[in-house]
Design a protein around this motif. Structure first.
Motif, PDB file in Angstrom:
ATOM      1  N   GLY A  40      -0.733 -14.236   1.209  1.00 54.34           N
ATOM      2  CA  GLY A  40      -1.040 -13.085   0.368  1.00 54.34           C
ATOM      3  C   GLY A  40      -0.260 -11.853   0.769  1.00 54.34           C
ATOM      4  N   ILE A  41      -0.106 -11.661   2.076  1.00 53.93           N
ATOM      5  CA  ILE A  41       0.675 -10.522   2.571  1.00 53.93           C
ATOM      6  C   ILE A  41       2.131 -10.672   2.139  1.00 53.93           C
ATOM      7  CG2 ILE A  41       1.541  -9.379   4.647  1.00 53.93           C
ATOM      8  CD1 ILE A  41      -1.173 -10.184   5.968  1.00 53.93           C
ATOM      9  N   ALA A  42       2.682 -11.873   2.287  1.00 58.95           N
ATOM     10  CA  ALA A  42       4.066 -12.126   1.872  1.00 58.95           C
ATOM     11  C   ALA A  42       4.231 -11.905   0.372  1.00 58.95           C
ATOM     12  CB  ALA A  42       4.487 -13.541   2.254  1.00 58.95           C
ATOM     13  N   HIS A  43       3.258 -12.353  -0.398  1.00 58.47           N
ATOM     14  CA  HIS A  43       3.308 -12.172  -1.850  1.00 58.47           C
ATOM     15  C   HIS A  43       3.295 -10.686  -2.196  1.00 58.47           C
ATOM     16  CE1 HIS A  43       1.523 -11.998  -5.934  1.00 58.47           C
ATOM     17  NE2 HIS A  43       2.396 -12.976  -6.136  1.00 58.47           N
ATOM     18  N   ASP A  44       2.375  -9.941  -1.595  1.00 54.46           N
ATOM     19  CA  ASP A  44       2.303  -8.491  -1.824  1.00 54.46           C
ATOM     20  C   ASP A  44       3.619  -7.815  -1.441  1.00 54.46           C
ATOM     21  OD1 ASP A  44      -0.338  -8.840  -2.562  1.00 54.46           O
ATOM     22  OD2 ASP A  44      -1.176  -7.856  -0.783  1.00 54.46           O
ATOM     23  N   ALA A  45       4.184  -8.188  -0.300  1.00 56.59           N
ATOM     24  CA  ALA A  45       5.424  -7.572   0.175  1.00 56.59           C
ATOM     25  C   ALA A  45       6.570  -7.826  -0.800  1.00 56.59           C
ATOM     26  CB  ALA A  45       5.779  -8.090   1.567  1.00 56.59           C
ATOM     27  N   ASN A  46       6.644  -9.025  -1.350  1.00 59.49           N
ATOM     28  CA  ASN A  46       7.688  -9.336  -2.324  1.00 59.49           C
ATOM     29  C   ASN A  46       7.520  -8.524  -3.601  1.00 59.49           C
ATOM     30  OD1 ASN A  46       9.285 -11.200  -0.936  1.00 59.49           O
ATOM     31  ND2 ASN A  46       7.847 -12.845  -1.361  1.00 59.49           N
ATOM     32  N   ILE A  47       6.295  -8.381  -4.065  1.00 56.52           N
ATOM     33  CA  ILE A  47       6.043  -7.591  -5.269  1.00 56.52           C
ATOM     34  C   ILE A  47       6.396  -6.123  -5.027  1.00 56.52           C
ATOM     35  CG2 ILE A  47       4.222  -6.707  -6.790  1.00 56.52           C
ATOM     36  CD1 ILE A  47       2.860  -9.432  -6.515  1.00 56.52           C
ATOM     37  N   VAL A  48       6.018  -5.591  -3.875  1.00 52.52           N
ATOM     38  CA  VAL A  48       6.321  -4.195  -3.546  1.00 52.52           C
ATOM     39  C   VAL A  48       7.832  -3.995  -3.452  1.00 52.52           C
ATOM     40  CG1 VAL A  48       6.139  -2.433  -1.743  1.00 52.52           C
ATOM     41  CG2 VAL A  48       4.104  -3.701  -2.463  1.00 52.52           C
ATOM     42  N   ALA A  49       8.527  -4.904  -2.785  1.00 56.28           N
ATOM     43  CA  ALA A  49       9.985  -4.788  -2.667  1.00 56.28           C
ATOM     44  C   ALA A  49      10.645  -4.824  -4.038  1.00 56.28           C
ATOM     45  CB  ALA A  49      10.535  -5.903  -1.781  1.00 56.28           C
ATOM     46  N   SER A  50      10.166  -5.687  -4.906  1.00 58.87           N
ATOM     47  CA  SER A  50      10.707  -5.774  -6.254  1.00 58.87           C
ATOM     48  C   SER A  50      10.444  -4.489  -7.038  1.00 58.87           C
ATOM     49  CB  SER A  50      10.085  -6.967  -6.983  1.00 58.87           C
ATOM     50  OG  SER A  50      10.548  -7.038  -8.305  1.00 58.87           O
ATOM     51  N   ASP A  51       9.259  -3.921  -6.891  1.00 59.76           N
ATOM     52  CA  ASP A  51       8.925  -2.677  -7.575  1.00 59.76           C
ATOM     53  C   ASP A  51       9.795  -1.523  -7.079  1.00 59.76           C
ATOM     54  OD1 ASP A  51       7.043  -1.388  -9.526  1.00 59.76           O
ATOM     55  OD2 ASP A  51       6.625  -0.151  -7.757  1.00 59.76           O
ATOM     56  N   ILE A  52      10.005  -1.448  -5.772  1.00 58.69           N
ATOM     57  CA  ILE A  52      10.868  -0.407  -5.204  1.00 58.69           C
ATOM     58  C   ILE A  52      12.292  -0.570  -5.731  1.00 58.69           C
ATOM     59  CG2 ILE A  52      11.937   0.426  -3.071  1.00 58.69           C
ATOM     60  CD1 ILE A  52       9.212  -0.237  -1.688  1.00 58.69           C
ATOM     61  N   HIS A  53      12.781  -1.793  -5.741  1.00 52.83           N
ATOM     62  CA  HIS A  53      14.127  -2.068  -6.250  1.00 52.83           C
ATOM     63  C   HIS A  53      14.251  -1.624  -7.708  1.00 52.83           C
ATOM     64  CE1 HIS A  53      17.944  -4.168  -6.704  1.00 52.83           C
ATOM     65  NE2 HIS A  53      17.456  -4.686  -7.807  1.00 52.83           N
ATOM     66  N   THR A  54      13.273  -1.969  -8.528  1.00 52.88           N
ATOM     67  CA  THR A  54      13.283  -1.577  -9.934  1.00 52.88           C
ATOM     68  C   THR A  54      13.278  -0.064 -10.082  1.00 52.88           C
ATOM     69  OG1 THR A  54      12.166  -3.606 -10.588  1.00 52.88           O
ATOM     70  CG2 THR A  54      12.026  -1.753 -12.123  1.00 52.88           C
ATOM     71  N   ASN A  55      12.451   0.622  -9.297  1.00 57.95           N
ATOM     72  CA  ASN A  55      12.390   2.084  -9.367  1.00 57.95           C
ATOM     73  C   ASN A  55      13.708   2.722  -8.961  1.00 57.95           C
ATOM     74  OD1 ASN A  55       9.760   2.243 -10.311  1.00 57.95           O
ATOM     75  ND2 ASN A  55       8.905   2.231  -8.251  1.00 57.95           N
ATOM     76  N   ILE A  56      14.362   2.177  -7.960  1.00 59.14           N
ATOM     77  CA  ILE A  56      15.660   2.716  -7.523  1.00 59.14           C
ATOM     78  C   ILE A  56      16.693   2.513  -8.626  1.00 59.14           C
ATOM     79  CG2 ILE A  56      17.587   2.347  -5.935  1.00 59.14           C
ATOM     80  CD1 ILE A  56      15.457   1.856  -3.752  1.00 59.14           C
ATOM     81  N   GLU A  57      16.727   1.327  -9.200  1.00 61.82           N
ATOM     82  CA  GLU A  57      17.681   1.063 -10.274  1.00 61.82           C
ATOM     83  C   GLU A  57      17.446   1.998 -11.460  1.00 61.82           C
ATOM     84  OE1 GLU A  57      17.511  -3.101 -11.266  1.00 61.82           O
ATOM     85  OE2 GLU A  57      19.229  -3.487  -9.959  1.00 61.82           O
ATOM     86  N   MET A  58      16.190   2.195 -11.849  1.00 57.44           N
ATOM     87  CA  MET A  58      15.885   3.064 -12.979  1.00 57.44           C
ATOM     88  C   MET A  58      16.230   4.523 -12.673  1.00 57.44           C
ATOM     89  SD  MET A  58      12.326   1.322 -14.407  1.00 57.44           S
ATOM     90  CE  MET A  58      11.588   2.907 -14.511  1.00 57.44           C
ATOM     91  N   THR A  59      16.057   4.943 -11.433  1.00 59.46           N
ATOM     92  CA  THR A  59      16.296   6.325 -11.054  1.00 59.46           C
ATOM     93  C   THR A  59      17.778   6.630 -10.930  1.00 59.46           C
ATOM     94  OG1 THR A  59      14.202   6.402  -9.871  1.00 59.46           O
ATOM     95  CG2 THR A  59      15.828   8.070  -9.291  1.00 59.46           C
ATOM     96  N   TYR A  60      18.523   5.747 -10.310  1.00 58.70           N
ATOM     97  CA  TYR A  60      19.903   6.047  -9.963  1.00 58.70           C
ATOM     98  C   TYR A  60      20.956   5.412 -10.851  1.00 58.70           C
ATOM     99  CZ  TYR A  60      17.849   8.048  -5.803  1.00 58.70           C
ATOM    100  OH  TYR A  60      17.102   8.807  -4.952  1.00 58.70           O
ATOM    101  N   PHE A  61      20.597   4.388 -11.607  1.00 59.46           N
ATOM    102  CA  PHE A  61      21.607   3.667 -12.352  1.00 59.46           C
ATOM    103  C   PHE A  61      21.415   3.698 -13.853  1.00 59.46           C
ATOM    104  CE2 PHE A  61      21.415   1.625  -8.117  1.00 59.46           C
ATOM    105  CZ  PHE A  61      22.665   2.004  -7.691  1.00 59.46           C
ATOM    106  N   ASN A  62      20.533   4.532 -14.335  1.00 57.22           N
ATOM    107  CA  ASN A  62      20.352   4.673 -15.793  1.00 57.22           C
ATOM    108  C   ASN A  62      20.736   6.035 -16.246  1.00 57.22           C
ATOM    109  OD1 ASN A  62      19.533   2.086 -16.220  1.00 57.22           O
ATOM    110  ND2 ASN A  62      17.376   2.536 -16.183  1.00 57.22           N
TER     111      ASN A  62
END
Length: 62
Positions: A40-62
């Protein structure tokens, strides 16, 4: 300890239930509160990392 963002209840557990327990407001995240062990911790960490990645892409690359 009081949480000024209102993410946690009085027992220190996220107010949101699984599977949406991991995301709070203003870039705060909860990892490992699903009571599903290391998987569950690994699953949460992957979801959080993906969300951070998406937010960075939306902020800096759009």
């Amino acid at each position: 300890m009081q949480n000024d963002m209102g993410m946690l209840n009085s027992d220190g557990i996220p107010k949101k239930d699984f599977p949406n327990h991991w995301k709070g407001a203003n870039g705060l995240y909860n990892v490992g509160f699903a009571r599903r062990g290391l998987a569950g911790i690994a699953h949460d960490a992957n979801i959080v990392a993906s969300d951070i990645h998406t937010n960075i892409e939306m902020t800096y690359f759009n």
